[in-house]
Scaffold this motif. Structure first.
Motif, short mmCIF file in Angstrom:
data_model
loop_
_atom_site.label_atom_id
_atom_site.label_comp_id
_atom_site.label_asym_id
_atom_site.label_seq_id
_atom_site.Cartn_x
_atom_site.Cartn_y
_atom_site.Cartn_z
N GLY A 61 84.87 47.54 -1.23
CA GLY A 61 84.87 47.26 -2.66
C GLY A 61 85.94 46.24 -3.01
O GLY A 61 86.49 45.56 -2.15
N PRO A 62 86.28 46.11 -4.29
CA PRO A 62 87.30 45.15 -4.70
C PRO A 62 88.68 45.60 -4.24
O PRO A 62 88.98 46.79 -4.18
N MET A 91 100.80 40.78 0.17
CA MET A 91 99.38 40.63 -0.14
C MET A 91 99.18 39.89 -1.47
O MET A 91 99.95 40.06 -2.41
N ILE A 92 98.12 39.09 -1.53
CA ILE A 92 97.66 38.54 -2.80
C ILE A 92 96.58 39.47 -3.35
O ILE A 92 95.66 39.84 -2.63
N VAL A 93 96.69 39.84 -4.61
CA VAL A 93 95.71 40.71 -5.25
C VAL A 93 94.87 39.86 -6.19
O VAL A 93 95.21 39.64 -7.34
N TRP A 94 93.76 39.34 -5.67
CA TRP A 94 92.89 38.49 -6.48
C TRP A 94 91.96 39.33 -7.36
O TRP A 94 91.45 38.83 -8.37
N SER A 95 91.68 40.58 -6.98
CA SER A 95 90.64 41.37 -7.64
C SER A 95 91.04 41.88 -9.01
O SER A 95 90.19 42.29 -9.80
N GLY A 96 92.34 41.91 -9.29
CA GLY A 96 92.80 42.46 -10.56
C GLY A 96 93.08 43.94 -10.52
O GLY A 96 93.27 44.56 -11.58
N ALA A 100 93.02 49.51 -6.25
CA ALA A 100 91.91 49.30 -5.34
C ALA A 100 92.41 48.85 -3.96
O ALA A 100 91.82 49.21 -2.93
N CYS A 101 93.49 48.08 -3.93
CA CYS A 101 94.07 47.65 -2.65
C CYS A 101 94.60 48.86 -1.88
O CYS A 101 94.40 48.96 -0.66
N VAL A 102 95.28 49.76 -2.58
CA VAL A 102 95.79 50.97 -1.94
C VAL A 102 94.63 51.81 -1.41
O VAL A 102 94.66 52.31 -0.29
N GLY A 180 97.96 43.23 -11.17
CA GLY A 180 96.93 44.22 -10.84
C GLY A 180 97.29 45.61 -11.34
O GLY A 180 96.44 46.34 -11.85
N ALA A 181 98.56 45.98 -11.20
CA ALA A 181 99.01 47.28 -11.70
C ALA A 181 98.93 47.33 -13.22
O ALA A 181 98.58 48.37 -13.80
N TYR A 182 99.28 46.22 -13.89
CA TYR A 182 99.17 46.17 -15.35
C TYR A 182 97.72 46.33 -15.80
O TYR A 182 97.44 47.02 -16.78
N ALA A 183 96.80 45.70 -15.08
CA ALA A 183 95.39 45.85 -15.43
C ALA A 183 94.92 47.28 -15.19
O ALA A 183 94.19 47.85 -16.01
#
Length: 204
Positions: A61-62, A91-96, A100-102, A180-183
């Motif tokens: 997934g994202p 890491m770059i978090v492009w997904s927002g 989801a990365c974790v 990403g965390a703010y989103a």
């Protein structure tokens, strides 16, 4: 686009975003490339045979991007993680979504693999992947607290950078993790790519 203009220009333009894009993307030439879409898609998991080897495609997934896929080789205990894992750099978090990365890393660990091939850097053992996941979680907790405390994204990213940069390469990427965390916390909408690049450039 800022990196197409800046390509080949040693000065990289006059603003921080153009200079950052030129430094990190300017050596790449994507002209003349024809993008070919997938001929087959899947969701969840899909088992395939590659010669005599059974592999399993895992839809993560994202996470790092809008849709990540890992390749699990159960007979060898190896996961090819792609950019769901970075070794030696942030890491770059492009997904927002940092959450989801974790979750992607947790999915990789759930395979039981002992060896992981990251998208960037050297091979990782299981303990290193756990440490990587725990690092993302600490960033997530700190950034979420800043979001709930009403800090601006830029101020929160600066604080996260100061606390978690460590010795890893590209600590400015922590801007994307903070965003990403703010989103995830509902403090802002996921940022567009150029906004993320701007944030990294300013933090750098």
């Amino acid at each position: 686009m800022c990196w197409s203009v800046a390509r080949g220009d040693p000065s990289g333009g006059t603003d921080s975003t153009s200079r950052y894009a030129a430094r990190h993307f300017g050596d790449f030439d994507f002209s003349g490339i024809t993008v070919v879409g997938p001929t087959r898609t899947f969701t969840g998991r899909e088992e395939r045979r590659v010669g005599d080897v059974t592999v399993e495609l895992i839809d993560l997934g994202p996470g790092h991007s809008a849709g990540d896929v890992a390749l699990w080789v159960p007979g060898d205990g190896i996961v090819f993680a792609g950019d769901a894992l970075f070794q030696g750099g942030h890491m770059i978090v492009w997904s927002g979504s940092l959450a989801a990365c974790v979750q992607s890393v947790d999915t990789l660990l759930a395979t039981g693999a002992e060896v992981f091939v990251p998208g960037h850097g050297a091979l990782m053992e299981r303990g290193e992947v756990i440490a990587f996941r725990d690092g993302l979680t600490r960033v997530q907790e700190a950034a979420t607290a800043h979001a709930k405390g009403g800090l601006s994204l830029d101020e929160a990213a600066a604080r996260v950078h100061a606390e978690f940069a460590g010795g890893l390469a590209h600590p400015e990427r922590l801007f994307t993790a903070t965003a990403g965390a703010y989103a995830d916390a509902g403090a802002l909408e996921p940022l567009e790519v150029l906004e993320l690049v701007r944030g990294m450039a300013d933090l750098a």
